[in-house]
Write an enzyme that holds these catalytic residues in place. Structure first.
Site, short mmCIF file in Angstrom:
data_model
loop_
_atom_site.label_atom_id
_atom_site.label_comp_id
_atom_site.label_asym_id
_atom_site.label_seq_id
_atom_site.Cartn_x
_atom_site.Cartn_y
_atom_site.Cartn_z
CB CYS A 1 36.18 47.17 34.83
SG CYS A 1 37.14 48.16 35.97
NE ARG B 1 35.77 48.70 41.02
CZ ARG B 1 36.15 48.22 39.83
NH1 ARG B 1 35.43 48.48 38.75
NH2 ARG B 1 37.23 47.47 39.71
C1 BEZ Z 1 39.37 45.22 38.06
O1 BEZ Z 1 39.43 43.99 38.06
O2 BEZ Z 1 38.50 45.83 37.45
C2 BEZ Z 1 40.39 45.97 38.82
C3 BEZ Z 1 40.84 45.46 40.02
C4 BEZ Z 1 41.78 46.17 40.75
C5 BEZ Z 1 42.28 47.36 40.26
C6 BEZ Z 1 41.77 47.90 39.07
C7 BEZ Z 1 40.82 47.21 38.35
#
Ligand code: BEZ
Length: 237
Positions: A54, A137
């Site tokens: 994110c 997402r």
């Molecule tokens: C992230 O790194 O944004 C992320 C990765 C896996 C699950 C949720 C967020």
């Protein structure tokens, strides 16, 4: 009641009016989509603050904000976190994170707090097979009339391609402005697809070269669309 019925959720679809909501954001309260009337907007969700994928996405999107604005498009983010978490995360991004040559990145588009999951639920951003507590997402493209024009979903583990979001936005603006369609991997300056022949006569004329088109067959005709004309019309450049 059957479990299947209990699990049913309504999800907005392409062509629907964007569901309305009022939300607290890092830039003050917003009323969506009415505050964005006359503009395109991209409403997107991410799983959580202080997570690496994110963070890379927010830095990339923030660094392209001006490019989207020049295309009359505003960005609005959302996650199921509270306002103070959002503020702390955005401060961390600006003060500490350097990624792919981007640093001191200030995220100035609104990030919605959605602890109650009200907005995420309304937009089908919670997909329990992926996570019951974090939004996937999701990306909703909403046009100046408040109509959902495209929807893209990615899983938690994969960051989005922001060049593709920009390409899709410009392609939609181009199809609206010129009454054409855009083929696979279309980029500004590439040939566009003209509406299909609506009669046998038109199909024949096209195959006989009576229109200034490049026809692979009667149903697949393209024409040139000048890059500068697209940029002038869509980006007013
Ligand atoms: C992230 O790194 O944004 C992320 C990765 C896996 C699950 C949720 C967020």
């Amino acid at each position: 009641m059957e479990q299947e019925t209990l699990n049913q959720v309504s999800m907005p679809r392409i062509g629907d009016k964007a569901p309305e909501f009022t939300a607290v954001t890092t830039q003050g309260n917003i009323n969506f989509p009415s505050d964005y009337s006359g503009k395109w907007s991209i409403l997107f969700s991410h799983p959580a603050d202080f997570t690496p994928v994110c963070t890379s996405e927010f830095m990339t999107f923030a660094s392209m904000q001006e490019q989207f604005r020049e295309a009359n498009c505003e960005l609005i983010g959302l996650s199921i976190d509270g306002l103070y978490s959002h503020i702390a995360w955005l401060r961390s991004i600006k003060d500490k994170i350097e990624y792919k040559g981007m640093k001191n990145v200030e995220v100035t588009f609104p990030l919605i707090e959605d602890i109650t999951m009200e907005v995420a639920t309304k937009y089908g951003m919670i997909q329990p097979g992926e996570s019951a507590t974090q939004a996937v997402r999701a990306v909703f493209f909403v046009d100046p009339q408040g109509i959902i024009r495209a929807i893209i979903y990615y899983p938690l583990s994969i960051g989005r391609n922001f060049d593709e979001l920009y390409r899709a936005l410009i392609a939609m603006q181009t199809t609206d402005a010129f009454g054409v369609a855009c083929p696979a991997d279309w980029q500004v300056g590439d040939d566009v697809i003209v509406p299909p022949a609506g009669s046998c006569g038109t199909a024949k004329d096209r195959m006989e070269g009576k229109e200034d088109l490049d026809c692979k067959d009667w149903y697949f005709c393209t024409k040139k669309l000048d890059k500068d004309l697209v940029l002038d019309t869509v980006l007013k450049k």
